[in-house]
Scaffold this motif. Sequence first.
Motif, mmCIF file in Angstrom:
data_model
loop_
_atom_site.group_PDB
_atom_site.id
_atom_site.type_symbol
_atom_site.label_atom_id
_atom_site.label_comp_id
_atom_site.label_asym_id
_atom_site.label_seq_id
_atom_site.Cartn_x
_atom_site.Cartn_y
_atom_site.Cartn_z
ATOM 1 N N ALA A 200 -2.907 7.500 -3.521
ATOM 2 C CA ALA A 200 -2.034 7.337 -4.689
ATOM 3 C C ALA A 200 -0.997 8.445 -4.811
ATOM 4 O O ALA A 200 0.158 8.195 -5.157
ATOM 5 C CB ALA A 200 -2.879 7.253 -5.956
ATOM 6 N N GLY B 172 0.298 3.063 -3.269
ATOM 7 C CA GLY B 172 -0.762 4.009 -2.917
ATOM 8 C C GLY B 172 -2.127 3.543 -3.355
ATOM 9 O O GLY B 172 -2.831 4.248 -4.078
ATOM 10 N N TRP B 173 -2.517 2.369 -2.917
ATOM 11 C CA TRP B 173 -3.794 1.791 -3.330
ATOM 12 C C TRP B 173 -4.983 2.393 -2.601
ATOM 13 O O TRP B 173 -6.104 1.941 -2.750
ATOM 14 C CB TRP B 173 -3.754 0.280 -3.169
ATOM 15 N N THR C 20 -2.616 4.664 2.327
ATOM 16 C CA THR C 20 -1.795 5.594 1.547
ATOM 17 C C THR C 20 -2.512 5.990 0.258
ATOM 18 O O THR C 20 -2.752 5.138 -0.594
ATOM 19 C CB THR C 20 -0.434 4.942 1.189
ATOM 20 N N ALA D 166 2.094 7.788 -2.603
ATOM 21 C CA ALA D 166 2.761 6.496 -2.750
ATOM 22 C C ALA D 166 4.264 6.692 -2.886
ATOM 23 O O ALA D 166 4.732 7.723 -3.376
ATOM 24 C CB ALA D 166 2.228 5.760 -3.968
ATOM 25 N N TRP D 167 5.015 5.711 -2.475
ATOM 26 C CA TRP D 167 6.471 5.760 -2.583
ATOM 27 C C TRP D 167 6.871 5.919 -4.048
ATOM 28 O O TRP D 167 7.773 6.692 -4.369
ATOM 29 C CB TRP D 167 7.064 4.506 -1.962
ATOM 30 N N ASP E 195 0.825 -1.207 0.000
ATOM 31 C CA ASP E 195 0.000 0.000 0.000
ATOM 32 C C ASP E 195 0.861 1.260 0.000
ATOM 33 O O ASP E 195 0.560 2.224 -0.699
ATOM 34 C CB ASP E 195 -0.957 -0.011 1.189
ATOM 35 N N LYS E 196 1.948 1.257 0.774
ATOM 36 C CA LYS E 196 2.832 2.423 0.811
ATOM 37 C C LYS E 196 3.588 2.583 -0.514
ATOM 38 O O LYS E 196 3.880 3.696 -0.937
ATOM 39 C CB LYS E 196 3.803 2.329 1.982
ATOM 40 N N THR E 197 3.907 1.474 -1.158
ATOM 41 C CA THR E 197 4.623 1.535 -2.425
ATOM 42 C C THR E 197 3.741 2.050 -3.557
ATOM 43 O O THR E 197 4.134 2.943 -4.311
ATOM 44 C CB THR E 197 5.184 0.143 -2.798
#
Length: 174
Positions: A53, A46-47, A51, A56-57, A42-44
Amino acid sequence: MATIHRPATDIGVGKAARTPADYVWAVARIAIGWVFLWAFLDKTFGWGFATPADKAWLAGGSPTTGFLKGTGEHALGGFFTSLAGQAWVDWLFMAGLAGVGLALVLGVGTRVAAVAGGAMLLLMWAAALPLETNPFVDDHIVYAIVLAGLALTGAGTTLGLGNLPVVQRNGWLK
């Protein structure tokens, strides 16, 4: 102190008869592994769960900033706030989430994952001190205790890859 000797089949080596407790520990391992792995995903990407979108990372957001910036008023807030958004902290945090999550879900490296995950959880607990709803214990502490149980019970051997010969030959993979 008396030493308890158990046959190898009782500790997950080979084809052991499983107990209901073995399955409970395995499900707990997979569930906590999914908590770590989901946080990474989720953090990667941004779903939109924890987090959005745009934060997002992969969109240039920092996976540590939101949590750590919010610790400013806590006992150790100055220290943790100073870490927020630093690239090395973001990379270390995300590697920890992914590594702990994958190891626990797969049942390989459960001991290492339990130590690393426990350390991450204790740091997040420390960042939130003093706790608002309980003077000592929150979900971070409970998860860390369960991770210790996973490591001590060899939980990777049930519903996991912990019985693979390569894992059994290399203690650090257990």
